[in-house]
Design an enzyme around this catalytic site. Structure first.
Site, PDB file in Angstrom:
ATOM      1  N   THR A  22     -30.758  -6.662 -60.698  1.00 41.67           N
ATOM      2  CA  THR A  22     -29.711  -7.410 -61.400  1.00 41.67           C
ATOM      3  C   THR A  22     -28.670  -6.477 -62.019  1.00 41.67           C
ATOM      4  OG1 THR A  22     -31.151  -7.451 -63.331  1.00 41.67           O
ATOM      5  CG2 THR A  22     -31.192  -9.389 -61.921  1.00 41.67           C
ATOM      6  N   SER A 236     -29.249  -4.141 -72.502  1.00 36.89           N
ATOM      7  CA  SER A 236     -28.935  -4.604 -71.154  1.00 36.89           C
ATOM      8  C   SER A 236     -28.192  -3.526 -70.397  1.00 36.89           C
ATOM      9  CB  SER A 236     -28.091  -5.864 -71.214  1.00 36.89           C
ATOM     10  OG  SER A 236     -26.786  -5.504 -71.600  1.00 36.89           O
ATOM     11  N   LYS A 237     -27.854  -3.883 -69.172  1.00 38.05           N
ATOM     12  CA  LYS A 237     -27.145  -2.918 -68.336  1.00 38.05           C
ATOM     13  C   LYS A 237     -25.766  -2.593 -68.894  1.00 38.05           C
ATOM     14  CE  LYS A 237     -25.671  -6.637 -65.227  1.00 38.05           C
ATOM     15  NZ  LYS A 237     -26.471  -7.723 -65.748  1.00 38.05           N
ATOM     16  N   SER A 238     -25.302  -3.424 -69.841  1.00 36.69           N
ATOM     17  CA  SER A 238     -23.977  -3.176 -70.402  1.00 36.69           C
ATOM     18  C   SER A 238     -24.022  -2.148 -71.526  1.00 36.69           C
ATOM     19  CB  SER A 238     -23.406  -4.479 -70.946  1.00 36.69           C
ATOM     20  OG  SER A 238     -24.222  -4.951 -71.991  1.00 36.69           O
ATOM     21  N   GLU A 239     -25.218  -1.656 -71.826  1.00 38.76           N
ATOM     22  CA  GLU A 239     -25.331  -0.711 -72.936  1.00 38.76           C
ATOM     23  C   GLU A 239     -24.395   0.475 -72.712  1.00 38.76           C
ATOM     24  OE1 GLU A 239     -28.682   2.317 -73.544  1.00 38.76           O
ATOM     25  OE2 GLU A 239     -29.150   1.237 -71.744  1.00 38.76           O
TER      26      GLU A 239
END
Ligand SMILES: [Zn+2]
Length: 298
Positions: A22, A236-239
């Protein structure tokens, strides 16, 4: 004289890392990758990778390949072929058919709205209409309490009938549910120890119920502390604070090592990921892993 019975040796220690495609690998998923690799290696065992791509609507194209490339750049190379859940439909179907035949699973026409009165917990079917695409749920008998000893989180117990209810195995949209896929695949891959993030701690009793119903062994469990942002949410991956640079993964590996509660390693100057991993496997102590971590900026 008959030959003595052959000694039955225990199955080899085998761990796994099972990302969902994801997004890119980030500091949180690297913690799970490194933690599972260290547990396997320090026990002299094998380490496998599985791509958990059953939830096709949530999949990001190309993410699985980038995750595998990043693992490779980190020196985390699996000891066998990468298993992809998208190709495992026949195995999940066989398990589902067995559960249906045993009376452990049933077709369910309830919608999310139907279950609003019980907070989303399915206690029994309340649907007034038959759907063309019913889901299939696992039947949780009344007063089903499941507990287990986690290697980091300690004793964990859940009243599955009251807190979770009958849970989905095959979704109405035709996707296999995570709980079923993970149980079938851990058994098929011979996984003896599951090391993963603590967000999955409360999934474990469901998976143990499925293992029992399918006659499969229950692996040992170790749930790693979660990386959370200051808002308390799982990172999340947005970190933003820790982009994992596949061209220079050592700082990210060292930070993950520190977050696993391990003592600093003395590495020769110019050491790369492989030298780091060799030293890490030799000095890893799972008893030092903390149950939780302070929040990080993200
Ligand atoms: Zn129902």
């Amino acid at each position: 004289m008959p030959d003595p019975a052959p000694a039955i040796s225990p199955p080899p220690h085998r761990g796994r890392f099972a990302p969902s495609p994801t997004g890119d690998l980030h500091a949180g998923s690297l913690l799970a990758a490194l933690g599972s690799w260290l547990c396997a290696r320090s026990a002299g065992g094998e380490w496998l990778v599985r791509i958990e791509d059953v939830d096709r609507p949530r999949e990001v194209p190309g993410a699985a390949e980038r995750q595998l490339a990043t693992l490779h750049a980190c020196g985390l190379v699996p000891d066998g072929p990468v298993l992809r859940q998208s190709g495992r439909g026949n195995a999940y179907r066989a398990a589902l058919d067995r559960l249906l035949a045993q009376g452990d699973a049933f077709h369910c026409h309830c919608s999310r709205a139907d279950l609003a009165a019980t907070g989303g917990v399915h206690l029994h079917c309340v649907a007034h209409r038959r759907r063309p695409d019913p889901a299939v749920r696992f039947r949780v008998r009344p007063r089903t309490r499941i507990g287990f000893q986690d290697r980091v989180q300690g004793w964990f117990e859940q009243d599955v009938s009251r807190e979770v209810g009958d849970f989905v195995l095959l979704r109405a949209d035709g996707c296999w549910a995570y709980q079923l896929a993970v149980v079938v695949d851990d058994a098929a891959q011979g996984v003896t120890e599951v090391v993963r993030g603590a967000d999955l701690l409360d999934s474990t009793p469901r998976q143990m119920l499925l293992q029992r119903a399918l006659g499969l062994p229950t692996p040992a469990y170790l749930h790693l502390p979660l990386l959370r942002g200051r808002d308390g949410r799982k990172l999340s991956k947005s970190e933003a604070d820790l982009p994992l640079d596949p061209g220079d993964p050592l700082p990210s590996l060292q930070l993950a090592w520190q977050r696993l509660g391990q003592a600093a390693l003395a590495l020769p100057s110019g050491a790369g990921p492989e030298a780091f991993l060799d030293a890490a496997a030799a000095h890893f102590d799972a008893r030092r892993i903390p149950r939780s971590l302070p929040p990080v900026d993200g």
